[in-house]
Design a protein around this motif. Structure first.
Motif, PDB file in Angstrom:
ATOM      1  N   SER A  22      56.147  27.429  -8.668  1.00 22.55           N
ATOM      2  CA  SER A  22      56.726  26.127  -8.536  1.00 22.55           C
ATOM      3  C   SER A  22      57.817  26.158  -7.415  1.00 22.55           C
ATOM      4  CB  SER A  22      57.302  25.362  -9.796  1.00 22.55           C
ATOM      5  OG  SER A  22      57.748  24.125  -9.634  1.00 22.55           O
ATOM      6  N   LYS A  26      53.944  25.253  -1.949  1.00 24.88           N
ATOM      7  CA  LYS A  26      52.431  24.993  -1.875  1.00 24.88           C
ATOM      8  C   LYS A  26      51.919  23.595  -1.323  1.00 24.88           C
ATOM      9  CE  LYS A  26      52.031  26.065  -6.245  1.00 24.88           C
ATOM     10  NZ  LYS A  26      53.397  26.017  -6.585  1.00 24.88           N
ATOM     11  N   ARG A  53      46.241  17.236 -11.965  1.00 27.55           N
ATOM     12  CA  ARG A  53      46.780  17.024 -13.433  1.00 27.55           C
ATOM     13  C   ARG A  53      46.733  15.713 -14.163  1.00 27.55           C
ATOM     14  NH1 ARG A  53      48.554  21.107 -16.735  1.00 27.55           N
ATOM     15  NH2 ARG A  53      48.462  23.196 -16.080  1.00 27.55           N
ATOM     16  N   PHE A  62      50.248  23.733 -20.401  1.00 27.91           N
ATOM     17  CA  PHE A  62      50.626  25.132 -19.665  1.00 27.91           C
ATOM     18  C   PHE A  62      50.448  26.340 -20.677  1.00 27.91           C
ATOM     19  CE2 PHE A  62      52.422  21.234 -17.541  1.00 27.91           C
ATOM     20  CZ  PHE A  62      52.189  21.842 -16.159  1.00 27.91           C
ATOM     21  N   ARG A  67      45.995  26.370 -18.550  1.00 28.30           N
ATOM     22  CA  ARG A  67      46.224  26.869 -17.021  1.00 28.30           C
ATOM     23  C   ARG A  67      44.621  27.379 -16.687  1.00 28.30           C
ATOM     24  NH1 ARG A  67      51.954  27.422 -15.362  1.00 28.30           N
ATOM     25  NH2 ARG A  67      53.125  27.665 -17.176  1.00 28.30           N
ATOM     26  N   ASN A  70      42.235  24.461 -16.177  1.00 29.36           N
ATOM     27  CA  ASN A  70      42.677  23.811 -15.074  1.00 29.36           C
ATOM     28  C   ASN A  70      42.337  24.152 -13.714  1.00 29.36           C
ATOM     29  OD1 ASN A  70      44.520  21.931 -13.489  1.00 29.36           O
ATOM     30  ND2 ASN A  70      46.091  23.497 -13.215  1.00 29.36           N
ATOM     31  N   ALA A  92      47.965  25.073  -6.719  1.00 28.33           N
ATOM     32  CA  ALA A  92      48.076  25.137  -7.994  1.00 28.33           C
ATOM     33  C   ALA A  92      48.792  26.430  -8.158  1.00 28.33           C
ATOM     34  CB  ALA A  92      46.744  25.091  -8.806  1.00 28.33           C
ATOM     35  N   ILE A  93      49.738  26.468  -9.116  1.00 28.68           N
ATOM     36  CA  ILE A  93      50.518  27.786  -9.252  1.00 28.68           C
ATOM     37  C   ILE A  93      49.163  28.963  -9.409  1.00 28.68           C
ATOM     38  CG2 ILE A  93      51.913  29.010 -11.080  1.00 28.68           C
ATOM     39  CD1 ILE A  93      53.526  26.567 -11.534  1.00 28.68           C
ATOM     40  N   SER A  94      48.330  28.546 -10.220  1.00 26.24           N
ATOM     41  CA  SER A  94      47.236  29.556 -10.677  1.00 26.24           C
ATOM     42  C   SER A  94      47.761  31.127 -10.881  1.00 26.24           C
ATOM     43  CB  SER A  94      46.182  29.531  -9.383  1.00 26.24           C
ATOM     44  OG  SER A  94      46.754  29.401  -8.066  1.00 26.24           O
ATOM     45  N   PRO A  95      48.505  31.223 -12.038  1.00 28.16           N
ATOM     46  CA  PRO A  95      49.279  32.392 -12.253  1.00 28.16           C
ATOM     47  C   PRO A  95      48.534  33.680 -12.565  1.00 28.16           C
ATOM     48  CG  PRO A  95      49.465  31.028 -14.096  1.00 28.16           C
ATOM     49  CD  PRO A  95      48.542  30.228 -13.045  1.00 28.16           C
ATOM     50  N   LYS A 128      62.018  19.506  -8.379  1.00 28.89           N
ATOM     51  CA  LYS A 128      61.953  18.629  -9.458  1.00 28.89           C
ATOM     52  C   LYS A 128      62.835  18.848 -10.634  1.00 28.89           C
ATOM     53  CE  LYS A 128      56.927  18.886  -8.321  1.00 28.89           C
ATOM     54  NZ  LYS A 128      55.608  19.517  -8.607  1.00 28.89           N
ATOM     55  N   LEU A 130      63.120  21.045 -12.615  1.00 29.69           N
ATOM     56  CA  LEU A 130      62.459  21.740 -13.662  1.00 29.69           C
ATOM     57  C   LEU A 130      62.958  23.011 -14.066  1.00 29.69           C
ATOM     58  CD1 LEU A 130      58.554  20.816 -13.452  1.00 29.69           C
ATOM     59  CD2 LEU A 130      60.341  19.611 -14.694  1.00 29.69           C
ATOM     60  N   GLY A 141      57.807  28.000 -21.824  1.00 31.55           N
ATOM     61  CA  GLY A 141      56.905  28.532 -20.832  1.00 31.55           C
ATOM     62  C   GLY A 141      56.636  28.193 -19.478  1.00 31.55           C
ATOM     63  N   PHE A 142      57.743  28.038 -18.654  1.00 34.92           N
ATOM     64  CA  PHE A 142      57.915  27.696 -17.285  1.00 34.92           C
ATOM     65  C   PHE A 142      57.686  29.110 -16.507  1.00 34.92           C
ATOM     66  CE2 PHE A 142      59.798  26.299 -13.268  1.00 34.92           C
ATOM     67  CZ  PHE A 142      59.114  25.116 -13.246  1.00 34.92           C
ATOM     68  N   THR A 143      56.850  28.756 -15.460  1.00 32.25           N
ATOM     69  CA  THR A 143      56.259  30.036 -14.761  1.00 32.25           C
ATOM     70  C   THR A 143      57.411  30.927 -14.071  1.00 32.25           C
ATOM     71  OG1 THR A 143      54.010  28.859 -14.256  1.00 32.25           O
ATOM     72  CG2 THR A 143      54.699  30.653 -12.739  1.00 32.25           C
TER      73      THR A 143
HETATM   74  N1  PPS Z   1      55.674  24.930 -17.766  1.00 33.35           N
HETATM   75  C1  PPS Z   1      55.438  24.621 -16.642  1.00 33.35           C
HETATM   76  N2  PPS Z   1      55.208  25.905 -15.931  1.00 33.35           N
HETATM   77  C2  PPS Z   1      54.964  25.609 -14.596  1.00 33.35           C
HETATM   78  N3  PPS Z   1      54.887  24.307 -14.060  1.00 33.35           N
HETATM   79  C3  PPS Z   1      55.398  23.399 -14.627  1.00 33.35           C
HETATM   80  C4  PPS Z   1      55.471  23.551 -16.130  1.00 33.35           C
HETATM   81  N4  PPS Z   1      55.578  22.301 -16.725  1.00 33.35           N
HETATM   82  C5  PPS Z   1      55.534  21.455 -15.596  1.00 33.35           C
HETATM   83  N5  PPS Z   1      55.121  21.948 -14.573  1.00 33.35           N
HETATM   84  C6  PPS Z   1      54.791  21.052 -13.359  1.00 33.35           C
HETATM   85  O1  PPS Z   1      53.178  21.340 -12.972  1.00 33.35           O
HETATM   86  C7  PPS Z   1      53.207  21.955 -11.810  1.00 33.35           C
HETATM   87  C8  PPS Z   1      52.386  23.341 -11.937  1.00 33.35           C
HETATM   88  O2  PPS Z   1      51.200  22.731 -12.532  1.00 33.35           O
HETATM   89  P1  PPS Z   1      49.746  23.546 -11.960  1.00 33.35           P
HETATM   90  O3  PPS Z   1      48.361  22.678 -12.288  1.00 33.35           O
HETATM   91  O4  PPS Z   1      49.796  24.092 -10.343  1.00 33.35           O
HETATM   92  O5  PPS Z   1      49.915  25.075 -12.838  1.00 33.35           O
HETATM   93  S1  PPS Z   1      48.722  26.028 -13.348  1.00 33.35           S
HETATM   94  O6  PPS Z   1      48.134  26.380 -12.044  1.00 33.35           O
HETATM   95  O7  PPS Z   1      47.870  25.630 -14.216  1.00 33.35           O
HETATM   96  O8  PPS Z   1      49.534  27.048 -13.720  1.00 33.35           O
HETATM   97  C9  PPS Z   1      54.584  22.277 -11.185  1.00 33.35           C
HETATM   98  O9  PPS Z   1      54.236  21.822  -9.902  1.00 33.35           O
HETATM   99  P2  PPS Z   1      54.633  22.610  -8.828  1.00 33.35           P
HETATM  100  O10 PPS Z   1      56.099  22.685  -8.515  1.00 33.35           O
HETATM  101  O11 PPS Z   1      54.110  21.771  -7.571  1.00 33.35           O
HETATM  102  O12 PPS Z   1      54.066  24.122  -8.817  1.00 33.35           O
HETATM  103  C10 PPS Z   1      55.518  21.734 -12.134  1.00 33.35           C
HETATM  104  O13 PPS Z   1      56.037  20.492 -11.254  1.00 33.35           O
END
Ligand code: PPS
Ligand code: ADP
Length: 188
Positions: A22, A26, A53, A62, A67, A70, A92-95, A128, A130, A141-143
């Protein structure tokens, strides 16, 4: 499902799969690349994690399972469009590496792009707000903070957004698409 051989002659669809933390860049790169391709009259769609989403994968959270669901849904829609000559840019983060490999296998052409910036840089950008919450323990659970991110080991393109301007990142992607023969205008 159709195979790449079913694509009408003259179309050059592809999936440009942006993966990264995040705040890595991207969405920014996706929109700039899309604008550049549209300028060249190339059919293009952006599937951005955040927006997807709200519609395609509304209700998912998440957890690893959510994920993966998604990412698979994004991969499926992206591949369908790509088979009809659209260049689809996903953001997407797609971790998880295994899930990225699954979606690669669906697409007629797939370019994995590691949108990379160190966690400290992403956290400082905190687009954002976050990361602040995640570091304060208010967001589980934040990436990259309290959830895994598996970096691609051999991405097709590796962008360092802390070292290169967004416009330069887009130039590299355009060069790579051209090198792979994926930029010719689609048949109409
Ligand atoms: N727990 C957690 N971990 C990561 N990100 C979080 C979480 N909660 C909310 N967000 C917000 O959701 C965006 C990531 O969604 P994605 O669909 O790209 O994630 S994933 O590919 O399914 O892992 C991500 O957006 P980006 O900042 O654009 O990457 C965040 O704004
Ligand atoms: N080279 C670069 N590529 C993309 N974004 C960059 C770059 N350099 C700085 N940025 C900034 O980093 C932030 C990235 O945010 P965003 O594109 O929303 O990331 P993500 O979609 O990965 O969460 C934006 O504020 C953008 O202006």
């Amino acid at each position: 499902m159709t195979t790449p051989h079913d694509v009408p002659c003259g179309t050059h669809g592809a999936v440009v799969w942006l993966t990264g933390l995040s705040g890595a860049g991207k969405s920014t790169v996706a929109e700039l690349l899309a604008a550049e391709l549209r300028h060249r009259a190339h059919p293009v769609e952006v599937l951005d994690g955040d927006e997807v989403r709200r519609f395609l994968t509304a209700g998912l959270g998440f957890s690893r399972e959510d994920r993966d669901t998604n990412v698979r849904r994004i991969g499926y829609v992206a591949s369908l469009l790509a088979k009809h000559g659209v260049t689809v840019i996903t953001a997407a983060i797609s971790p998880y590496a295994a899930t990225r490999a699954e979606v690669r296998a669906m697409a007629p052409a797939f370019v994995e792009v590691f949108v990379d910036a160190p966690l400290e840089v992403c956290a400082a950008r905190d687009v954002k707000g976050l990361y602040e919450k995640a570091f304060a323990g208010e967001l589980d659970g934040f990436t990259g903070v309290s959830d895994p991110y598996e970096p691609p080991r051999a991405p097709d393109v590796h962008l360092r957004t802390d070292r290169s301007e967004a416009a330069d990142c887009v130039d590299r992607l355009v060069e790579e698409l051209a090198r792979r023969g994926l930029l010719q205008a689609a048949a109409r």
